[in-house]
Design a protein around this motif. Structure first.
Motif, PDB file in Angstrom:
ATOM      1  N   CYS A  11      -2.679  -9.561  -6.519  1.00 25.85           N
ATOM      2  CA  CYS A  11      -3.830  -8.796  -6.026  1.00 25.85           C
ATOM      3  C   CYS A  11      -4.633  -8.258  -7.204  1.00 25.85           C
ATOM      4  CB  CYS A  11      -3.376  -7.611  -5.174  1.00 25.85           C
ATOM      5  SG  CYS A  11      -2.382  -8.055  -3.747  1.00 25.85           S
ATOM      6  N   VAL A  13      -7.263  -5.207  -7.934  1.00 25.30           N
ATOM      7  CA  VAL A  13      -7.721  -3.949  -7.343  1.00 25.30           C
ATOM      8  C   VAL A  13      -8.807  -3.354  -8.223  1.00 25.30           C
ATOM      9  CG1 VAL A  13      -7.078  -1.615  -6.640  1.00 25.30           C
ATOM     10  CG2 VAL A  13      -5.472  -3.504  -6.297  1.00 25.30           C
ATOM     11  N   ALA A  16      -9.182   1.382  -9.188  1.00 28.15           N
ATOM     12  CA  ALA A  16      -7.809   1.890  -9.321  1.00 28.15           C
ATOM     13  C   ALA A  16      -7.761   3.284  -9.920  1.00 28.15           C
ATOM     14  CB  ALA A  16      -6.984   0.931 -10.181  1.00 28.15           C
ATOM     15  N   GLY A  21      -7.980   3.814  -4.595  1.00 26.78           N
ATOM     16  CA  GLY A  21      -7.364   2.793  -5.434  1.00 26.78           C
ATOM     17  C   GLY A  21      -6.093   3.278  -6.095  1.00 26.78           C
ATOM     18  N   VAL A  25      -2.473   1.142  -5.099  1.00 24.86           N
ATOM     19  CA  VAL A  25      -1.683   0.325  -6.035  1.00 24.86           C
ATOM     20  C   VAL A  25      -0.179   0.467  -5.796  1.00 24.86           C
ATOM     21  CG1 VAL A  25      -1.054   0.009  -8.455  1.00 24.86           C
ATOM     22  CG2 VAL A  25      -3.459   0.135  -7.802  1.00 24.86           C
ATOM     23  N   VAL A  35       0.165  -6.832  -9.102  1.00 29.18           N
ATOM     24  CA  VAL A  35      -1.124  -6.138  -9.073  1.00 29.18           C
ATOM     25  C   VAL A  35      -1.777  -6.180 -10.443  1.00 29.18           C
ATOM     26  CG1 VAL A  35      -2.296  -3.940  -8.655  1.00 29.18           C
ATOM     27  CG2 VAL A  35      -0.343  -4.602  -7.222  1.00 29.18           C
ATOM     28  N   CYS A  37      -5.277  -4.509 -12.216  1.00 27.98           N
ATOM     29  CA  CYS A  37      -6.331  -3.515 -12.014  1.00 27.98           C
ATOM     30  C   CYS A  37      -7.519  -3.844 -12.899  1.00 27.98           C
ATOM     31  CB  CYS A  37      -5.820  -2.117 -12.349  1.00 27.98           C
ATOM     32  SG  CYS A  37      -4.477  -1.557 -11.285  1.00 27.98           S
ATOM     33  N   TYR A  78      -9.294  -6.554  -3.845  1.00 27.07           N
ATOM     34  CA  TYR A  78      -9.696  -5.322  -3.153  1.00 27.07           C
ATOM     35  C   TYR A  78     -10.942  -4.751  -3.825  1.00 27.07           C
ATOM     36  CZ  TYR A  78      -5.367  -5.085  -0.455  1.00 27.07           C
ATOM     37  OH  TYR A  78      -4.349  -5.333   0.421  1.00 27.07           O
ATOM     38  N   THR A 202      -3.233  -2.318   2.987  1.00 25.70           N
ATOM     39  CA  THR A 202      -2.113  -3.158   2.534  1.00 25.70           C
ATOM     40  C   THR A 202      -1.855  -4.290   3.518  1.00 25.70           C
ATOM     41  OG1 THR A 202      -1.106  -1.230   1.468  1.00 25.70           O
ATOM     42  CG2 THR A 202       0.305  -3.130   1.825  1.00 25.70           C
TER      43      THR A 202
END
Length: 510
Positions: A11, A13, A16, A21, A25, A35, A37, A78, A202
């Motif tokens: 993912c 993001v 963040a 955000g 996370v 993840v 960022c 995201y 999520t």
């Protein structure tokens, strides 16, 4: 409809370092996702407890040339950024950023974009919407037309410590027992708990690949802003607020009024206030076809407020106020939340080097109270104890269980030992009668060559307007009470050190 079992592995993001955000996370990590960022300044992630568990890509959604590498190998992206409160031209910047983000995601073969937008009024033409809501809707449309399937989750007021909308509600209700308010206090709104927002964000990772649409998300109740203030007051244990709406207050005047009463910046307050002119209520609950609500969800308004206030209700100093613990739930404050988030917390902090060993200083700290007293302004402490007894409190008469040692749960005059880390930290919670909650935290650490550093924090979380008035009424005495305490504790430790080692004169802070 069955939920696909194949889930994205990686993912990206954005946002963040922001409110949602920073809370999303750890939820994604807990779900087993990798993840990455995307941030303009990686240094802004350093205070997040999950920092070591994520990848970091440096880039800016307003600069397309910085985005390509961030999407490499990404399955799901995201989009949680928005130019709320950044002045003229923010709609054009949001438009360009969404276009750049969608194009970069499409080129990289990203399977899905998830975007959190704003719940839209069902009966208001786009040209009559507030700029804030209009821009949120436009960003969602751009992402849905990017060629990447996009799930746009639309929410109204999010209830959780740190949310700008919730903080505005919190401060207005706590600080004003009587309010002259704009007419928007009677606008109907469907608030949602931050825990539900994070659950749905999520879960959106598991949506079928062909889903490309908006979803309204909200809590189980539709309330006016007036009702939300009344309900907040009841949950927080405040008296019912007197609210008198005045229709002549424009959004601009309202935002100045909010800025005067609350610490929420005016640049944030104005778009929030403008949006409150419109009724924002869910018109569908289609997301439940893909992500069925678990038992107890969605969370009701009163419970979402209780969760947002839980750290204070449980007499725990929130993480952003103390480094002693990490947040345990999405509704808890984060160290990176803005200063105006989390409710009011007044502090008096004193630090000084001490010409004694940490062990010698700790013996003085652990011996505080009872026969040893509080090392400052004895008449003031005695008067405060007498006043407490007159109003039905415990006063200073309880003393302490042991003259030398303390343990968690011990009574200590009109304090209670809430936490003790031998040799390092003593945290006391006040049990005197107060219009709020109070703590006194005394800590010891090494300093220089064999010396010690003493740190003292008095903290007060006010309860309603009376709590704020109490703090400012006693503030002029803090130099004598808390300043004297720090000086005299340090002096007592130095005297003890000299008595034990009369030839030692090398420590700092003499």
């Amino acid at each position: 409809m069955p939920v696909p079992t194949t889930i994205p592995l990686r993912c990206l993001v954005t946002g963040a370092t922001g409110y949602l955000g920073g809370r999303l996370v750890p939820e994604l990590l807990a779900a087993g996702y990798t993840v990455r960022c995307l941030v303009r300044d990686p240094g802004r992630l350093r205070d997040h407890p999950w920092r070591a568990q994520v990848e970091t890509a440096t880039g800016d959604v307003t600069r397309p040339d910085t985005l390509a590498g961030a999407f490499e190998g990404v399955d799901l992206a995201y989009y949680l950024v928005h130019s709320l409160g950044t002045g003229p031209g923010f709609e054009a910047r949001d438009r360009a950023a969404a276009q750049a983000f969608g194009a970069a995601a499409e080129r990289a073969g990203v399977r899905r974009i998830v975007y959190l937008g704003g719940l839209q009024p069902s009966d208001v033409p786009a040209e009559r919407l507030s700029p804030h809501l209009r821009s949120r809707a436009e960003v969602g449309r751009i992402l849905r037309e990017s060629g990447v399937p996009t799930a746009e989750l639309r929410a109204a007021v999010i209830i959780g410590s740190g949310s700008a909308s919730f903080e505005m509600l919190r401060y207005l209700t706590e600080r004003l027992p009587v309010m002259v308010t704009p007419s928007w206090v009677d606008t109907r709104i469907q608030p949602i708990a931050v825990r539900d927002v994070l659950r749905l964000l999520t879960g959106a990772a598991r949506l079928p690949g062909d889903v490309n649409r908006t979803f309204d998300i909200g809590g189980p109740e539709i309330l006016t802003y007036r009702q939300m203030m009344d309900r907040y007051a009841r949950v927080a244990g405040l008296r019912r607020r007197v609210i008198v709406p005045v229709p002549v207050l424009t959004p601009r005047l309202s935002s100045h009024w909010v800025g005067l009463v609350t610490p929420v910046p005016g640049s944030l307050a104005r778009p929030l206030v403008e949006s409150l002119r419109h009724e924002v209520v869910c018109t569908e609950h289609d997301l439940a076809r893909y992500l069925p609500d678990p038992p107890g969800a969605p969370i009701g308004f009163d419970e979402s407020v209780r969760l947002a206030l839980k750290r204070i209700r449980d007499a725990e100093v929130a993480t952003r106020w103390s480094s002693a613990s990490l947040p345990g739930a999405p509704s808890d404050p984060l160290p990176t939340d803005p200063d105006w988030a989390g409710g009011s917390l007044y502090q008096d902090i004193r630090e000084r080097p001490v010409a004694a060993s940490p062990a010698a200083l700790w013996r003085v700290v652990e011996g505080i109270g009872g026969e040893n007293g509080w090392y400052s302004f004895p008449l003031g402490w005695a008067a405060r104890g007498l006043l407490d007894r007159l109003v039905g409190g415990v006063g200073l008469r309880r003393g302490r269980r042991d003259p030398d040692r303390l343990r968690v749960g011990d009574s200590l005059d009109f304090w209670r030992v809430e936490e003790i880390e031998p040799g390092r930290l003593l945290r006391l919670r006040a049990e005197m009668r107060l219009p709020g909650l109070a703590w006194l935290e005394l800590s010891v650490g090494p300093y220089g060559d064999g010396g010690a550093r003493y740190r003292q924090r008095a903290l007060f979380h006010p309860h309603g307007l009376a709590g704020h008035a109490y703090w400012w009424a006693v503030a002029p005495f803090h130099a004598a009470v808390f300043g004297g305490m720090a000086r005299n504790i340090a002096r007592r430790a130095c005297d003890s050190a000299r008595a034990q080692s009369p030839s030692d004169r090398s420590h700092p802070g003499r």
